[in-house]
Write a protein that holds these residues in place. Sequence first.
Motif, mmCIF file in Angstrom:
data_model
loop_
_atom_site.group_PDB
_atom_site.id
_atom_site.type_symbol
_atom_site.label_atom_id
_atom_site.label_comp_id
_atom_site.label_asym_id
_atom_site.label_seq_id
_atom_site.Cartn_x
_atom_site.Cartn_y
_atom_site.Cartn_z
ATOM 1 N N ASP A 1 0.825 -1.211 0.000
ATOM 2 C CA ASP A 1 0.000 0.000 0.000
ATOM 3 C C ASP A 1 0.859 1.262 0.000
ATOM 4 O OD1 ASP A 1 -2.214 -1.616 0.015
ATOM 5 O OD2 ASP A 1 -2.759 -1.208 2.107
ATOM 6 N N GLN B 1 -2.399 5.203 -1.995
ATOM 7 C CA GLN B 1 -2.118 6.363 -1.147
ATOM 8 C C GLN B 1 -3.095 7.504 -1.427
ATOM 9 O OE1 GLN B 1 0.025 6.474 1.537
ATOM 10 N NE2 GLN B 1 -0.135 4.302 1.044
ATOM 11 N N GLU C 1 -6.315 6.467 0.284
ATOM 12 C CA GLU C 1 -6.195 6.587 1.739
ATOM 13 C C GLU C 1 -6.249 8.053 2.178
ATOM 14 O OE1 GLU C 1 -6.474 4.298 3.957
ATOM 15 O OE2 GLU C 1 -6.441 2.636 2.552
ATOM 16 N N LYS D 1 -5.254 4.135 11.692
ATOM 17 C CA LYS D 1 -6.662 4.165 11.299
ATOM 18 C C LYS D 1 -7.421 2.966 11.823
ATOM 19 C CE LYS D 1 -6.881 6.412 6.792
ATOM 20 N NZ LYS D 1 -7.320 6.211 5.433
#
Length: 113
Positions: free
Chosen positions: A75, A82, A85, A103
């Motif tokens: 990721d 990214q 996110e 998170k």
Amino acid sequence: MEIKRYCYSCDLKDDSKLIAEYKAYHAEGKAWPEITKSIKDAGIVDMQIYLTGNRMFMIMEVDATFDPVKKGEMDANNPKVQEWENLMWNYQQELPWAKEGEKWIALEKIFQL
């Protein structure tokens, strides 16, 4: 094939407009294809997110190839993930006991029938 389950929780900002937008991003067929591909490429065979109020619960079922550390590295090195996110941070907020920038928090299984 052995399937393992991971469960996580995260909060959304307590704002009905933002929650509706977040749900729209996650409606069937609406998540970006690069995101669903990255999920599947990591060995996640099923992922579901449930919501109550502004608290979310994610259930992931993974195959033997899944490694949470490797998924984090994948990721971090995927610009589209990214971008997703960063966009999702507009809607999400840390749980009160989360570490800075954390998170989704792993849930502790305390009961099984």
